[in-house]
Design a protein around this motif. Sequence first.
Motif, mmCIF file in Angstrom:
data_model
loop_
_atom_site.group_PDB
_atom_site.id
_atom_site.type_symbol
_atom_site.label_atom_id
_atom_site.label_comp_id
_atom_site.label_asym_id
_atom_site.label_seq_id
_atom_site.Cartn_x
_atom_site.Cartn_y
_atom_site.Cartn_z
ATOM 1 N N TRP A 98 109.726 -20.366 89.157
ATOM 2 C CA TRP A 98 109.258 -18.978 89.196
ATOM 3 C C TRP A 98 110.427 -18.000 89.105
ATOM 4 O O TRP A 98 110.305 -16.926 88.521
ATOM 5 N N TRP A 146 100.973 -18.594 92.047
ATOM 6 C CA TRP A 146 101.973 -18.272 93.065
ATOM 7 C C TRP A 146 101.359 -18.386 94.460
ATOM 8 O O TRP A 146 101.981 -18.942 95.371
ATOM 9 N N LEU A 183 106.909 -18.961 81.565
ATOM 10 C CA LEU A 183 106.657 -19.263 82.971
ATOM 11 C C LEU A 183 105.453 -20.185 83.122
ATOM 12 O O LEU A 183 105.528 -21.208 83.822
#
Length: 311
Positions: free
Chosen positions: A160, A99, A133
Amino acid sequence: MTVLLDPPAWPAHQRLWSHLVSDTSLHELRVFARAAGIPDRGFDLDHYDVPAERYDDLVAAGAVPVDGRTLARRLATSGLRVPGHERRRAARAVLLDRWATLWGDVEGAAEVGADLVDRWREPHRVYHSRLHLADVLDRLDDLVADGAPGSRWHAAVALWFHDAVHDGATPADEEASATLVEVLLTPLLAVAPGGAPTSEDVAGAARLVRLTAGHDPAPDDTTGALVSDADLAVLGSAPDRYRRYVAQVRAEYGHVPDDAFRAGRAAVVDHLLALADGPGLYRTAAGRRRWAEAARANLRAEAAALTEERP
């Protein structure tokens, strides 16, 4: 159903723990665990961690006591085991690093990432978990590496969020996940004016999340095609991996009676087969090369099995 339990020999949190597994069905494992009062938070991708004081109760309830080596072997041969390399790439720290690469030093982005990872780790999830994910992000990277057009950044942000809300209802989950994009990313606009994200980025990510309800991007929607193909890549897995996916989906919807689940799952498979035989299940050339043939074979095999299971 065979539920197996090894001795409480695994130390953690100042206690000893056993592993509770099934070598036949994740769904039946979850049904057994819930009936025995084992909370969903004890589930760890392919097994439950249970404290030593529950060992005798679980054996009395029908769990078969075996040694640790036998349990590991039976789980591995069942096809339900999640191997170590998959666990590692779906670890919280690894996901947070992924991320962070999307956001650099944008203030507040790290907190958004932590919120999202915690959502993907919710205990009721079996398939739509942190493994999913990590998998869709990897498949996006595969598509980009193969030259598929579209914006990798926008596709990654959408992935995401695409199942960040998951209560098992389509398209309500996708709509709630799209709304979450706006809730969590809009505050970042104020701390990074003129940078990433822009208001167009937020609206675009929400649109891409909504697209995953039907996986039907427009012909010129190259970024939507990236998102759709990455999300559906599991359908083109090797047959053993596909069977594990089907088992995970059934366990995740464990509260649904068998007849209702078969009917609902058959409708999903029929929809996916219609895409495969019509406009195409995969909308990028890279996705078609990688997964289309295997996906059609997997879906047809599942459709046949669902027909055979009907009374």
